[in-house]
Design a protein around this motif. Structure first.
Motif, mmCIF file in Angstrom:
data_model
loop_
_atom_site.group_PDB
_atom_site.id
_atom_site.type_symbol
_atom_site.label_atom_id
_atom_site.label_comp_id
_atom_site.label_asym_id
_atom_site.label_seq_id
_atom_site.Cartn_x
_atom_site.Cartn_y
_atom_site.Cartn_z
ATOM 1 N N LEU A 147 -29.094 -17.129 25.973
ATOM 2 C CA LEU A 147 -30.369 -17.620 26.494
ATOM 3 C C LEU A 147 -30.265 -17.942 27.984
ATOM 4 C CD1 LEU A 147 -31.529 -19.915 23.553
ATOM 5 C CD2 LEU A 147 -32.409 -17.655 24.179
ATOM 6 N N ALA A 148 -29.131 -18.466 28.428
ATOM 7 C CA ALA A 148 -28.943 -18.735 29.851
ATOM 8 C C ALA A 148 -28.952 -17.436 30.657
ATOM 9 C CB ALA A 148 -27.634 -19.493 30.074
ATOM 10 N N LEU A 149 -28.298 -16.421 30.125
ATOM 11 C CA LEU A 149 -28.297 -15.119 30.798
ATOM 12 C C LEU A 149 -29.685 -14.494 30.779
ATOM 13 C CD1 LEU A 149 -24.909 -13.765 29.410
ATOM 14 C CD2 LEU A 149 -25.364 -14.654 31.698
ATOM 15 N N ALA A 150 -30.433 -14.720 29.702
ATOM 16 C CA ALA A 150 -31.814 -14.231 29.648
ATOM 17 C C ALA A 150 -32.662 -14.902 30.721
ATOM 18 C CB ALA A 150 -32.408 -14.494 28.263
ATOM 19 N N ALA A 151 -32.421 -16.188 30.968
ATOM 20 C CA ALA A 151 -33.163 -16.900 32.005
ATOM 21 C C ALA A 151 -32.860 -16.326 33.384
ATOM 22 C CB ALA A 151 -32.817 -18.385 31.958
ATOM 23 N N ALA A 152 -31.592 -15.999 33.650
ATOM 24 C CA ALA A 152 -31.229 -15.386 34.929
ATOM 25 C C ALA A 152 -31.887 -14.020 35.081
ATOM 26 C CB ALA A 152 -29.712 -15.261 35.042
ATOM 27 N N ALA A 153 -31.911 -13.247 33.981
ATOM 28 C CA ALA A 153 -32.561 -11.930 34.020
ATOM 29 C C ALA A 153 -34.064 -12.063 34.240
ATOM 30 C CB ALA A 153 -32.287 -11.179 32.716
ATOM 31 N N ALA A 154 -34.684 -13.070 33.632
ATOM 32 C CA ALA A 154 -36.111 -13.293 33.824
ATOM 33 C C ALA A 154 -36.407 -13.701 35.260
ATOM 34 C CB ALA A 154 -36.599 -14.377 32.858
ATOM 35 N N ALA A 155 -35.495 -14.453 35.877
ATOM 36 C CA ALA A 155 -35.662 -14.816 37.283
ATOM 37 C C ALA A 155 -35.624 -13.575 38.171
ATOM 38 C CB ALA A 155 -34.581 -15.807 37.696
ATOM 39 N N ALA A 156 -34.691 -12.657 37.880
ATOM 40 C CA ALA A 156 -34.617 -11.410 38.643
ATOM 41 C C ALA A 156 -35.900 -10.606 38.493
ATOM 42 C CB ALA A 156 -33.419 -10.585 38.175
ATOM 43 N N LEU A 157 -36.410 -10.532 37.275
ATOM 44 C CA LEU A 157 -37.647 -9.805 37.017
ATOM 45 C C LEU A 157 -38.811 -10.421 37.795
ATOM 46 C CD1 LEU A 157 -39.445 -7.805 35.409
ATOM 47 C CD2 LEU A 157 -39.512 -9.509 33.572
ATOM 48 N N THR A 158 -38.900 -11.745 37.799
ATOM 49 C CA THR A 158 -40.003 -12.434 38.485
ATOM 50 C C THR A 158 -39.949 -12.210 39.987
ATOM 51 O OG1 THR A 158 -40.029 -14.125 36.756
ATOM 52 C CG2 THR A 158 -41.111 -14.659 38.841
ATOM 53 N N VAL A 159 -38.764 -12.373 40.563
ATOM 54 C CA VAL A 159 -38.614 -12.185 42.008
ATOM 55 C C VAL A 159 -38.943 -10.749 42.399
ATOM 56 C CG1 VAL A 159 -36.951 -12.173 43.911
ATOM 57 C CG2 VAL A 159 -36.934 -14.038 42.253
#
Length: 241
Positions: free
Chosen positions: A215-227
């Motif tokens: 889930l932590a890695l998913a959050a980092a991936a979601a941040a990349a997607l958002t940016v």
């Protein structure tokens, strides 16, 4: 084995370089001198062009986050499979790797054919969006078929990222003569993200378990997607800098 891999890599590189027609290389443009008539009066672009290019900085940040989120996923899945199925751990890990590669090849071919007509950004968004979905799906079930099946999504993300990254960097650096330097800079930040993530994921697993790490890695991936979605412009047919 590593000796053979190095030799074949050098042979492949040499053949690729020798296959480029000499007349296809514009030496002035390669040095950032677009106007040949004034080439003598101009100076090539320096390395500071990387720091002055906002799209490149945004892309570098997204690349680092993408690899921070992506790099530990396969090792973590391998650990889960080894713990649950110790006798078949090697075969299952190999299946995960082969499954992703089988998907990556056709995706990369598709992306290469459609990158100009569909645009870089929509395709890249699809590649970035796959990563948080994949990380979350790993938390839903520990069944070996499920984990290997989810690993197929890695081929989509890797195919999109691998095929589009050189094109996006070429778009951004067009006219600067610093494509190779920019590519090296992106590779460096990717390596930083990937190396830091292993330590971070390991600490999370030790203290909170596999699901928390995914889930932590998913959050980092979601941040990349958002940016990327909010800050990265479409680079197709971008005018020279």
């Amino acid at each position: 084995m590593s000796y053979l891999a190095r030799r074949f890599a050098l042979i492949t590189l040499a053949l690729a370089v020798l296959s480029i027609p000499a007349q296809a290389i514009d030496h002035e443009r390669a040095r950032g001198l677009d106007n040949k008539s004034t080439a003598a009066a101009e100076s090539p672009s320096n390395w500071r062009v990387l720091l002055e290019c906002r799209p490149l900085l945004i892309f570098a940040g997204c690349a680092m986050l993408f690899h921070f989120a992506n790099a530990p996923l396969l090792p973590l899945v391998g650990q889960k499979l080894a713990a649950a199925y110790p006798a078949e751990a090697t075969a299952m890990m190999s299946s995960c790797i082969v499954a992703a590669q089988l998907v990556m090849l056709p995706i990369a071919l598709l992306v290469g054919r459609t990158a100009d007509s569909w645009g870089r950004k929509p395709l890249f968004l699809a590649g970035f969006a796959i990563l948080p979905i994949r990380a979350v799906l790993y938390t839903l079930c520990d069944n070996s078929f499920w984990l290997i099946g989810v690993q197929l999504l890695d081929g989509i993300g890797a195919g999109v990222y691998g095929a589009l990254t050189p094109l996006v960097i070429a778009d951004i650096m067009r006219g600067t003569g610093r494509y190779n330097l920019a590519q090296g800079a992106i590779a460096t930040v990717q390596g930083i993200g990937a190396s830091l993530s292993g330590l971070a994921a390991g600490e999370i697993v030790d203290n909170f378990g596999y699901s928390a790490a995914f889930l932590a890695l998913a959050a980092a991936a979601a941040a990349a997607l958002t940016v990327f979605a909010l800050g990265m412009p479409e680079t197709t047919d971008r005018p020279p800098s």
